[in-house]
Scaffold this motif. Structure first.
Motif, PDB file in Angstrom:
ATOM      1  N   CYS A 113       0.882  -1.167  -0.214  1.00 48.65           N
ATOM      2  CA  CYS A 113       0.274  -0.191   0.094  1.00 48.65           C
ATOM      3  C   CYS A 113       0.791   1.280   0.074  1.00 48.65           C
ATOM      4  O   CYS A 113       1.969   1.302   0.543  1.00 48.65           O
ATOM      5  CB  CYS A 113      -0.890  -0.313   0.873  1.00 48.65           C
ATOM      6  SG  CYS A 113      -2.187  -1.770   1.170  1.00 48.65           S
ATOM      7  N   ASP A 117      -3.701   4.917  -1.336  1.00 43.27           N
ATOM      8  CA  ASP A 117      -4.816   3.931  -1.176  1.00 43.27           C
ATOM      9  C   ASP A 117      -6.251   3.633  -0.043  1.00 43.27           C
ATOM     10  O   ASP A 117      -5.950   4.272   1.237  1.00 43.27           O
ATOM     11  CB  ASP A 117      -3.888   2.330  -0.944  1.00 43.27           C
ATOM     12  CG  ASP A 117      -2.921   2.725  -2.568  1.00 43.27           C
ATOM     13  OD1 ASP A 117      -3.349   2.279  -3.539  1.00 43.27           O
ATOM     14  OD2 ASP A 117      -1.929   1.525  -1.898  1.00 43.27           O
ATOM     15  N   GLU A 118      -6.818   2.916  -0.038  1.00 38.15           N
ATOM     16  CA  GLU A 118      -8.197   2.709   1.451  1.00 38.15           C
ATOM     17  C   GLU A 118      -8.028   0.658   1.178  1.00 38.15           C
ATOM     18  O   GLU A 118      -7.345   0.079   0.487  1.00 38.15           O
ATOM     19  CB  GLU A 118      -9.285   2.689   1.149  1.00 38.15           C
ATOM     20  CG  GLU A 118      -9.056   3.839   0.589  1.00 38.15           C
ATOM     21  CD  GLU A 118     -10.232   5.009   0.182  1.00 38.15           C
ATOM     22  OE1 GLU A 118     -11.419   6.204   0.034  1.00 38.15           O
ATOM     23  OE2 GLU A 118     -11.466   3.923  -0.086  1.00 38.15           O
ATOM     24  N   ALA A 138      -1.473   5.122   3.453  1.00 37.57           N
ATOM     25  CA  ALA A 138      -2.779   4.642   2.993  1.00 37.57           C
ATOM     26  C   ALA A 138      -3.565   5.046   3.953  1.00 37.57           C
ATOM     27  O   ALA A 138      -4.037   5.248   5.348  1.00 37.57           O
ATOM     28  CB  ALA A 138      -2.890   2.643   3.086  1.00 37.57           C
ATOM     29  N   ARG A 165     -10.180   4.393  -5.194  1.00 37.49           N
ATOM     30  CA  ARG A 165      -9.243   4.043  -4.486  1.00 37.49           C
ATOM     31  C   ARG A 165      -9.288   2.267  -3.746  1.00 37.49           C
ATOM     32  O   ARG A 165      -7.869   2.741  -3.090  1.00 37.49           O
ATOM     33  CB  ARG A 165      -9.148   4.496  -3.597  1.00 37.49           C
ATOM     34  CG  ARG A 165      -9.207   5.823  -3.685  1.00 37.49           C
ATOM     35  CD  ARG A 165      -9.190   7.289  -2.994  1.00 37.49           C
ATOM     36  NE  ARG A 165      -9.048   8.787  -3.111  1.00 37.49           N
ATOM     37  CZ  ARG A 165      -8.416   9.983  -2.738  1.00 37.49           C
ATOM     38  NH1 ARG A 165      -8.257   9.384  -2.033  1.00 37.49           N
ATOM     39  NH2 ARG A 165      -7.972  11.076  -3.588  1.00 37.49           N
ATOM     40  N   THR A 166      -9.737   2.077  -3.490  1.00 38.57           N
ATOM     41  CA  THR A 166      -9.378   0.475  -3.088  1.00 38.57           C
ATOM     42  C   THR A 166      -7.789  -0.445  -2.781  1.00 38.57           C
ATOM     43  O   THR A 166      -8.368  -0.572  -4.019  1.00 38.57           O
ATOM     44  CB  THR A 166     -10.619  -0.660  -2.360  1.00 38.57           C
ATOM     45  OG1 THR A 166     -11.668   0.244  -2.372  1.00 38.57           O
ATOM     46  CG2 THR A 166     -10.504  -1.439  -1.367  1.00 38.57           C
ATOM     47  N   LYS A 167      -7.610  -1.057  -2.272  1.00 34.71           N
ATOM     48  CA  LYS A 167      -6.192  -1.623  -2.862  1.00 34.71           C
ATOM     49  C   LYS A 167      -6.288  -3.076  -2.327  1.00 34.71           C
ATOM     50  O   LYS A 167      -5.955  -4.142  -2.820  1.00 34.71           O
ATOM     51  CB  LYS A 167      -4.416  -1.409  -2.377  1.00 34.71           C
ATOM     52  CG  LYS A 167      -3.480  -1.631  -3.145  1.00 34.71           C
ATOM     53  CD  LYS A 167      -3.394  -1.089  -4.363  1.00 34.71           C
ATOM     54  CE  LYS A 167      -2.423  -1.593  -4.447  1.00 34.71           C
ATOM     55  NZ  LYS A 167      -0.541  -0.950  -4.488  1.00 34.71           N
TER      56      LYS A 167
END
Length: 396
Positions: A113, A117-118, A138, A165-167
């Motif tokens: 991350c 990032d989320e 993140a 944005r979810t990683k």
């Protein structure tokens, strides 16, 4: 003098939740009659066969540098165990040792991350997840898990939390603090979401060997998940080796390479004599783990039987591990007041579970970390404390 903004990202309510535990440790060191149930470090020692192997290795001169990612025999044992539980071939190149599971989670966060990032994490969550995620830059996105569902995941809520944005999705199964074991259906749903949105999954499986009724399933066993799953585990709980700091990360070979370079800069490998002891732990795993599981199951029954009949308390029966969540909202106290007043009145330390997430507000976490007689005494002290609160209420 000024410090990096990193130090701000590492602190917060979750990492400062241990104050009552530290107070209990200090009271015990002074010789006071306290029962410490606020940390997951059991009372019994590491099995003798493991200790003897470490001593033997030390005496034979195993005190030099070892391979940064770990010695091949131990990595091979971990790979073989992972292959057995997932049904998928695992090479030693997919395994790296680390100084406990927490070190692995921290290192993986830094390698997976970055700022912007989320990372989605079901809440309640283990206390240091937030600091690990925030250290990478993140943003941690908590997904509340309803206590009315015994803290089982709401997969619809998790899916709704996914954004461009979810990683990654981080979770623990079995879970600390709740003792919940994710059912296969929930894991399948998470796997589908990870594949659809091209997400990493970090699965913290430290308590995998300590399940009671529900079978543990690793998400890495599902089709398409081996290349995007980071599995974290350790010997701390299953073999009573918390102080040895033996953990590992299993993931794609490229990730292990990145983690190895990070370890080179920070730890430079685990001591060789500890790795020899860990290898012995794997060789004797079947009997050791069976014994540990039986101990925790018996202790779980002691606590549940005694506290579930106390008016004002509601106990959730854990499916795994060494903790029980107890709803104390019926006592009229918030969890901070409950934990500190209990400690001062009865010398029993438990942890305010709201530190694990606001969805656990009203609960305390109690550990099965003393023998059954002492655990029964702790329950009696808790019952006496709750009774005294009720008397105060009636007299007031």
């Amino acid at each position: 003098m000024k410090y990096s903004s990193l130090v701000e990202r590492l602190q917060g309510k979750r990492t400062s939740a241990w104050e009552i535990h530290h107070a209990a440790q200090q009271a015990r060191a002074r010789g006071e009659d306290v029962i410490v149930l606020s940390v997951g470090d059991p009372d019994f020692a590491t099995p003798e066969v493991i200790v003897e192997r470490a001593v033997e290795a030390l005496r034979s001169g195993d005190t030099h540098y070892s391979a940064v990612v770990g010695r091949d025999p131990l990595r091979a044992a971990i790979a073989a165990e992972h292959a057995r539980t997932t049904g998928r071939a695992t090479a030693i190149e997919n395994v790296m040792l680390c100084a406990g599971a927490q070190n692995g989670i921290f290192a993986a966060s830094l390698c997976l991350c970055e700022a912007g990032d989320e990372v989605i994490v079901p809440e309640p969550m283990y206390l240091t997840y937030e600091a690990c995620v925030r250290a990478s830059g993140a943003t941690l996105v908590p997904v509340p898990v309803d206590a009315k569902r015994a803290f089982h995941l709401d997969c619809d809520a998790l899916e709704a939390a996914i954004t461009p944005r979810t990683k990654a999705i981080f979770f623990a199964t079995p879970c600390n603090p709740t003792g919940v074991v994710m059912p296969r259906a929930d894991l399948e749903r998470i796997a589908q979401l990870a594949l659809r949105h091209d997400l990493w999954v970090l699965s913290d499986e430290v308590y995998a060997d300590l399940t009671f009724e529900r079978e543990h399933v690793s998400i890495a066993s599902f089709d398409g998940m081996a290349g995007r799953t980071v599995t974290i585990a350790s010997l701390s709980k299953s073999h009573a080796m918390a102080g040895w700091r033996v953990g590992w990360v299993i993931g794609p070979q490229a990730l292990i390479g990145h983690l190895g370079r990070l370890a080179l800069s920070m730890l430079y490998g685990l001591p060789g004599f500890i790795q020899e002891a860990a290898l012995t732990a794997f060789e004797h795993k079947a009997e050791i783990v069976a014994g540990m599981r039986d101990v925790y199951r018996r202790r779980r029954e002691v606590v549940y039987e005694r506290l579930s009949r106390v008016a004002g308390l509601r106990c959730l029966l854990p499916e795994a591990g060494m903790f029980m969540m107890v709803d104390v909202s019926g006592t009229g106290l918030d969890t901070v007041d409950f934990t500190w007043q209990l400690f001062r009145a009865q010398g029993v330390s438990v942890l305010d579970a709201s530190a694990f997430g606001e969805t656990a507000n009203g609960f305390v976490r109690l550990g099965f970390v003393v023998d059954e007689a002492r655990l029964a005494e702790a329950c009696d002290r808790i019952a006496a404390f709750v009774s005294s609160l009720q008397l105060q209420t009636r007299s007031g």
